[in-house]
Design a protein around this motif. Structure first.
Motif, mmCIF file in Angstrom:
data_model
loop_
_atom_site.group_PDB
_atom_site.id
_atom_site.type_symbol
_atom_site.label_atom_id
_atom_site.label_comp_id
_atom_site.label_asym_id
_atom_site.label_seq_id
_atom_site.Cartn_x
_atom_site.Cartn_y
_atom_site.Cartn_z
ATOM 1 N N VAL A 358 67.084 19.341 21.169
ATOM 2 C CA VAL A 358 67.542 21.286 21.290
ATOM 3 C C VAL A 358 67.779 22.276 20.180
ATOM 4 N N PRO A 359 68.818 21.169 18.827
ATOM 5 C CA PRO A 359 68.399 22.294 17.508
ATOM 6 C C PRO A 359 66.173 21.879 17.047
ATOM 7 N N PHE A 360 66.439 21.118 17.271
ATOM 8 C CA PHE A 360 65.266 20.706 16.177
ATOM 9 C C PHE A 360 63.929 20.914 17.115
ATOM 10 N N MET A 361 64.023 21.995 18.779
ATOM 11 C CA MET A 361 63.094 22.236 19.671
ATOM 12 C C MET A 361 63.364 24.182 18.643
ATOM 13 N N LYS A 362 64.166 24.248 18.849
ATOM 14 C CA LYS A 362 64.781 25.806 18.252
ATOM 15 C C LYS A 362 64.157 25.706 16.972
ATOM 16 N N ALA A 363 64.058 25.062 16.096
ATOM 17 C CA ALA A 363 63.582 25.179 14.884
ATOM 18 C C ALA A 363 62.194 24.939 14.677
ATOM 19 N N ILE A 364 61.687 23.672 15.520
ATOM 20 C CA ILE A 364 60.143 24.061 15.283
ATOM 21 C C ILE A 364 59.222 24.393 15.761
ATOM 22 N N ILE A 365 59.235 24.516 17.174
ATOM 23 C CA ILE A 365 58.798 25.465 17.892
ATOM 24 C C ILE A 365 57.993 27.119 17.529
ATOM 25 N N PRO A 366 59.422 28.252 17.316
ATOM 26 C CA PRO A 366 59.110 29.044 16.558
ATOM 27 C C PRO A 366 58.275 29.093 15.627
ATOM 28 N N THR A 367 59.055 27.870 14.416
ATOM 29 C CA THR A 367 57.900 27.974 13.616
ATOM 30 C C THR A 367 56.354 28.205 13.705
ATOM 31 N N LEU A 368 56.023 27.381 14.625
ATOM 32 C CA LEU A 368 55.165 26.837 14.490
ATOM 33 C C LEU A 368 53.969 28.316 15.333
ATOM 34 N N TYR A 369 54.615 29.275 16.175
ATOM 35 C CA TYR A 369 53.922 30.605 16.253
ATOM 36 C C TYR A 369 54.114 31.528 15.661
ATOM 37 N N GLU A 370 55.446 30.997 14.467
ATOM 38 C CA GLU A 370 54.683 32.313 13.220
ATOM 39 C C GLU A 370 54.134 31.843 12.355
ATOM 40 N N LEU A 371 53.929 30.321 12.244
ATOM 41 C CA LEU A 371 51.788 30.383 11.164
ATOM 42 C C LEU A 371 51.030 30.273 11.762
ATOM 43 N N GLY A 372 51.151 30.997 13.505
ATOM 44 C CA GLY A 372 49.942 31.356 14.561
ATOM 45 C C GLY A 372 49.299 30.762 14.660
ATOM 46 N N PHE A 373 50.173 29.743 15.656
ATOM 47 C CA PHE A 373 48.687 28.988 16.077
ATOM 48 C C PHE A 373 49.884 29.599 17.894
ATOM 49 N N ALA A 374 48.685 29.286 18.565
ATOM 50 C CA ALA A 374 48.535 30.004 19.778
ATOM 51 C C ALA A 374 50.047 29.171 21.055
ATOM 52 N N GLU A 375 50.613 29.774 21.751
ATOM 53 C CA GLU A 375 51.711 29.599 22.639
ATOM 54 C C GLU A 375 50.660 28.314 23.455
ATOM 55 N N ASP A 376 49.581 28.715 23.914
ATOM 56 C CA ASP A 376 48.432 27.609 24.707
ATOM 57 C C ASP A 376 47.984 26.627 24.084
ATOM 58 N N ARG A 377 48.284 26.638 22.959
ATOM 59 C CA ARG A 377 48.101 24.833 22.135
ATOM 60 C C ARG A 377 49.581 24.784 21.733
ATOM 61 N N VAL A 378 50.638 25.195 22.151
ATOM 62 C CA VAL A 378 51.921 24.454 21.827
ATOM 63 C C VAL A 378 52.914 23.754 23.047
#
Length: 394
Positions: A358-378
């Motif tokens: 869970v801590p890994f997911m909480k760090a990685i996934i919002p960061t991907l969104y911050e980098l501009g990756f669309a939610e439907d691709r993550v």
């Protein structure tokens, strides 16, 4: 169909559920298991003790209240939950029991504020919601049964091989005891293992990702051995220390809505932490066999090399492919998967799959969104009930 009056009443109670939902679901589970202890054979006791199941149910009930006049928007979440239900053997006859105790918990927690009118409206709403789940799950049971080598519920499988993948992860290869083949599955899906542990009153259910490409001969799961004092450790320790080649365990048909998009031709980025590598191995194995020209980036984090499972396997699979990137990060060496490294190594137009603690997911996934990756691709998978993905800053 719900009356407009019932819809209005249910929607008006949503703020109360937002505030007191976990309190209600905690009372619900306590009363449910007191009245029907046999249902403990279906639930993960650890998720109950940690409160994750109570929180997940509270979030579901709250969402249902908000969208009771348009439940279609919840269908993706319904299907995700229904996959879990089907893999655990939850059936239509369980829903009236749940409804009785859920309404009872609302009344117990809210007291006089839960008027007869409110309880009646929620009873009607629960009936509609339950019918949606029952219908979806009925189709899932049917599909699991009717596919080649299919079965609807649990089936006996024999351990035909047991392989250490790291200091703490061991793979178990499973074949049906009846001599049949195994059903196919989507790379990333899981099975439920149901165990009887000597000295324990109830059965134990654990879901484990399938960690190799689909084939007709075996399932493979790869299990992390938790510390015995860890609440999660009872089943994993039993599997590691007590289950041997030739032993038999019960297994459900594959399930889950986290899986590789086999139709897409876009590049793939796999990001995993710890034992979260297991569904990624199924995806990578499948890509190497079916579409070896598809570009793949694989970023994996572990504590150290001794705890890094499948390193040689990843390299071997990638040696058969045309365009690959593979990076590992060890926290013991202060090598972490930072925002900068994600920006540099995640394909800009890729399908991204993420799995880990869970801590890994909480760090990685919002960061991907911050980098501009669309939610439907993550795409991501929680082991156990889903939790909030608010960012965790190191």
């Amino acid at each position: 169909m719900l009356s407009q009056k019932s819809i209005d009443i249910v929607k008006s109670t949503a703020p109360i559920l937002a505030d007191r939902g976990v309190e209600i679901t905690s009372v619900f589970y306590k009363n449910l298991f007191t009245a029907h202890p046999e249902l403990l054979n279906m639930f993960n006791h650890v998720n109950q003790k940690q409160g994750r199941q109570q929180t997940a149910l509270a979030n579901t009930v709250y969402a249902a209240a908000l969208h009771i006049d348009n439940l279609g928007v919840l269908l993706p979440a319904v299907k995700q939950i229904a996959q879990k239900h089907r893999s655990l053997g939850i059936k239509a006859e369980h829903y009236p029991i749940v409804g009785e105790h859920l309404l009872g918990a609302i009344k117990e927690v809210l007291g006089d504020a839960a008027t007869d009118e409110i309880i009646q409206a929620w009873a009607e709403a629960y009936g509609v919601i339950a019918d949606v789940f029952i219908s979806v799950e009925k189709e899932m049971y049917k599909a699991a049964q009717e596919q080649e080598n299919g079965f609807a519920e649990f089936k006996n499988f024999k351990i035909v091989n047991k392989v250490a993948e790291s200091d703490i992860i061991t793979s178990f290869y499973l074949q049906p005891t009846d001599g049949s083949g195994v059903p196919t599955f989507l790379p990333g899906q899981y099975i439920t293992v149901r165990l009887t542990i000597p000295g324990e009153t109830y059965l134990f259910n654990r879901q484990y990702s399938l960690s190799q490409a689909p084939n007709q001969d075996t399932f493979r799961i790869s299990v992390k051995k938790e510390y015995e004092m860890n609440p999660n450790g009872k089943v994993s320790v039993f599997l590691h220390e007590n289950i041997q080649i030739g032993d038999t365990i019960e297994v459900s048909a594959p399930a889950g809505d986290f899986y590789l998009d086999m139709e897409s031709t876009r590049p793939v980025t796999l990001i995993s932490g710890g034992v979260g590598i297991t569904p990624m191995m199924s995806m990578l194995d499948t890509i190497s066999k079916n579409s070896p020209t598809r570009p793949v980036a694989f970023l994996h984090g572990a504590r150290n090399n001794a705890l890094h499972a499948f390193d040689k396997d990843v390299r071997k699979l990638m040696s058969t492919m045309e365009d690959t990137t593979y990076m590992s990060f060890y926290s013991d060496e202060n090598r972490l998967l930072t925002k900068e490294l994600l920006a540099e190594n995640v394909f800009s137009n890729s399908d991204i799959y993420v799995c880990g603690p869970v801590p890994f997911m909480k760090a990685i996934i919002p960061t991907l969104y911050e980098l501009g990756f669309a939610e439907d691709r993550v795409h991501f998978e929680f082991f156990g009930p889903a939790v909030s993905l608010e960012p965790t800053h190191a």
